[in-house]
Design a protein around this motif. Sequence first.
Motif, PDB file in Angstrom:
ATOM      1  N   PRO A 430       0.871  -1.019   0.038  1.00 44.62           N
ATOM      2  CA  PRO A 430       0.065   0.102   0.136  1.00 44.62           C
ATOM      3  C   PRO A 430       0.956   1.273   0.006  1.00 44.62           C
ATOM      4  O   PRO A 430       1.855   1.418   0.780  1.00 44.62           O
ATOM      5  N   TYR A 431       0.560   2.189  -0.795  1.00 43.49           N
ATOM      6  CA  TYR A 431       1.263   3.457  -0.950  1.00 43.49           C
ATOM      7  C   TYR A 431       2.832   3.197  -1.418  1.00 43.49           C
ATOM      8  O   TYR A 431       3.602   4.391  -1.608  1.00 43.49           O
ATOM      9  N   GLY A 432       3.152   2.088  -1.980  1.00 41.29           N
ATOM     10  CA  GLY A 432       4.372   1.942  -2.306  1.00 41.29           C
ATOM     11  C   GLY A 432       4.693   2.607  -3.515  1.00 41.29           C
ATOM     12  O   GLY A 432       5.632   3.311  -3.666  1.00 41.29           O
ATOM     13  N   SER A 433       4.107   2.052  -4.895  1.00 39.03           N
ATOM     14  CA  SER A 433       4.106   2.593  -6.097  1.00 39.03           C
ATOM     15  C   SER A 433       3.113   3.633  -6.466  1.00 39.03           C
ATOM     16  O   SER A 433       2.035   3.618  -5.968  1.00 39.03           O
ATOM     17  N   PHE A 457      -2.683   8.137  -8.327  1.00 36.80           N
ATOM     18  CA  PHE A 457      -3.323   7.210  -7.481  1.00 36.80           C
ATOM     19  C   PHE A 457      -2.369   5.981  -7.099  1.00 36.80           C
ATOM     20  O   PHE A 457      -1.281   5.851  -7.632  1.00 36.80           O
ATOM     21  N   THR A 458      -2.486   5.485  -5.863  1.00 37.85           N
ATOM     22  CA  THR A 458      -1.673   4.498  -5.333  1.00 37.85           C
ATOM     23  C   THR A 458      -2.267   3.386  -4.566  1.00 37.85           C
ATOM     24  O   THR A 458      -3.572   3.829  -4.025  1.00 37.85           O
ATOM     25  N   THR A 459      -1.945   2.163  -4.707  1.00 41.66           N
ATOM     26  CA  THR A 459      -2.791   1.221  -3.881  1.00 41.66           C
ATOM     27  C   THR A 459      -3.222   1.428  -2.377  1.00 41.66           C
ATOM     28  O   THR A 459      -2.156   2.008  -1.945  1.00 41.66           O
ATOM     29  N   SER A 460      -4.195   1.019  -2.070  1.00 43.73           N
ATOM     30  CA  SER A 460      -4.787   1.336  -0.748  1.00 43.73           C
ATOM     31  C   SER A 460      -5.800   0.196  -0.271  1.00 43.73           C
ATOM     32  O   SER A 460      -6.913  -0.015  -1.093  1.00 43.73           O
ATOM     33  N   SER A 461      -5.973  -0.120   0.864  1.00 41.66           N
ATOM     34  CA  SER A 461      -6.769  -1.052   1.522  1.00 41.66           C
ATOM     35  C   SER A 461      -8.084  -0.375   2.281  1.00 41.66           C
ATOM     36  O   SER A 461      -7.623   0.477   2.777  1.00 41.66           O
ATOM     37  N   ILE A 462      -9.145  -0.836   2.064  1.00 52.55           N
ATOM     38  CA  ILE A 462     -10.144  -0.217   2.806  1.00 52.55           C
ATOM     39  C   ILE A 462     -10.124  -0.466   4.324  1.00 52.55           C
ATOM     40  O   ILE A 462     -10.572   0.475   5.080  1.00 52.55           O
TER      41      ILE A 462
END
Length: 601
Positions: A430-433, A457-462
Amino acid sequence: MNLGCYQTILLNKFVPRNVETKFLSCNPSKSAHSNGKKAGSVKLKYFQVIQRKKGFTLRSKSMLSVDSVVEIDRKEGIGRESKYDAIVIGSGIGGLVAATQLAVKGAKVLVVEKYVIPGGSSGYYQRDGYTFDVGSSVMFGFSDKGNLNLITQALAAVGREMEVIPDPTTVHFHLPNNLSVRVHKEYSEFIEELTSRFPHEKEGILKFYGECWKIFNALNSLQLKSLEEPIYLFGQFFQKPLECLTLAYYLPQNAGDIARKYVKDPQLLSFIDAECFIVSTVNALRTPMINAGMVLCDRHFGGINYPVGGVGGIAQSLAEGLIDQGSEILYRANVTNIILDQGKAVGVRLSDGREFFARTIISNATRWDTFGKLLKGENLPEEEENFQKVYVKAPSFLSIHMGVKADVLPSDTDCHHFVLEDNWTRLEEPYGSIFLSIPTVLDSSLAPKGRHILHIFTTSSIEDWEGLPPKEYEAKKEQIAEEIIGRLEKKIFPGLKSSIVFKEVGTPKTHRRFLARDMGTYGPMPREIPKGLLGMPFNTTGIRGLYCVGDSCFPGQGVIAVAFSGVMCAHRVAADIGLEKKSLILDTVLLRLLGWLRTLA
C-alpha cells in the motif's frame, strides 16, 4: 413540457438532486459532452430526460413518446409480461459494450445505473473548471486498425466515433537505482531504450517481448466473440488453427515464468514486474501471459490514444448510441436484488421498490457484489465458490485529483508516469508505487488556461480507513496525500506543492460509495501464483439467465479487457435468446469442459 409525473428537460440543464458530496458531488452532466458541442468528430446531441421521484430515463429526442415510457411509471412499475430481452446492471464500459452489442443485434435492452451519468470507473466529474477522469487515462483499444481496437469497434457499432490524441509515450518509469525507462509508442524505440539500460540482456529482452507478440498477433488475427459459444469457437479454430493453438498454449501460463526463461538480471525482472503491475496490480509471476501480451504489444500496435474531452466521453457516446438503437438507460436506479423465479434470473428490484423484468440479466457489478449482495440469501453456486478460492479482491486506490499551475511542469513532460523510488519490494505494498496521469499534456481543454491536471493514484486497502471518526479520516487523507505529493515533488517536479490550486482526495471508501464496488476493489487478484487465466470465469454463471461482465470475468482488469468481456457476453446472450446460432448439445459439452478446466487452476 410537463406530462403528469414526467418532466422533459435538456440534459445540459439537468441538475441532479441529492447527489452525495464531497467527491464526485458536482453536476457532472454539465460538460462539453452533453451540451450539444462537438467533441472531436462526435456530435453529442441534446437528450431528453424523463425524471421521476427516483431515477430518470435518458432517450434521444427522436425516441421519446409518452406511451413508450408509461410502463416504468414510478407508481405502476412494470409487469412481468412487459419483458426486455436483457437488463444490464451498471453502465461501466463492460456493461455498455454488452448492452450496445446486443442492441445492434436487435435486442431490447434496459441499463440500470446507480449514478447520474454512465461510465463507472471510466466516468468523469467536473470541479472549478476542471474535467477529471475518475479512473485511468491510459486508453487501450482505441486505434483504427486490427481486431483488438475494441472501443473503436464498440462505438462504430452504434454509429459513433471520437477524435483521439495519440500519446507518444505510454508511460515513463521512475524506478529504484535511478532507473528511468520511457515506453515509446514505437516498439523499436522502446527496445532500443530498454536494451541501452540492460545491454547484457538484449537477447532475453527480445525473446520475452517476442513471446508477447506471438500472443498479440494470434489474438489480433481472430474475430473476437464468446469463448463459451461453440459454433463460433470451432469456426475460428478451423479458420485459424495455429493461432488458436498458440492461445491455448499460453492460457495456463504467467508472464513471470516466461520472463525467467530468458532474463536473469534481477533488476530487469523487477522492471517486468512493474510493467505487469500496471496491467494487473500484481507482479509478473501472478499476471497471466495472455493479459501481458495483449497490453504490452497493443500499446505499440494501436498505441495509447486519449479521447478529446476526456475518458467520460466514451461511456456517453456508447449511451447515446444505445438509446438511438431503441434501448433505454435508467439513472439514479440502485439495484438491491436480482429476482429469481424457480432458480432463473428474471428481473431486478430497485431500492425504491420498482421491479423490472427481462429474459436475461447481465451484472456489471463485481462477482462479489453480484453474488454477495444482489443475490443475498441464495446459495453460492459451486463455480463461484471455486472462483473465490482462487481469487481475492484486489486492493482499491487512494486517488488525488489536482489542478496545478502549468509552469511547474517542464515542456517535455510525459502524460503518464510510474514512480517507485527506493525499494523494489515496495511495488505491491500500500502506497508503495505511484501512478500519475497528466491528461492536459495531451488535451489542454480539460483545465482552465495556465493549469494542468494531475491524477495520482496508489494502492490502498479499505481496512486502513474503516472505523475512523470524521476528523481523523480527513486528517489521514491529508497526511497520506501530502506524503505522496512530496515524493513526486522530490522525484519529478520540484516546487509541485506550492503550485497546487485545487486538490481533492478519494479513498477506497470513496470508490466503494460512488462506484458500488465491494471494498472499493478494482477486480480480482489471485491468492497464489495462478495457472494463467485458467481459473478466471467467463460470462455465464451457475444461475440460469444470469450473466456477469466486467473486470471479474475473463480476461480481467483494464479497459480493453472489460470491453472484450462485454463483446463476449453479448454474443453468448444473443445465442441464448435466439439472435445468434446455437447448438444445445455443443453448448452443454463446451460449458462442462470449460468448467472442468477452471477446476484445474
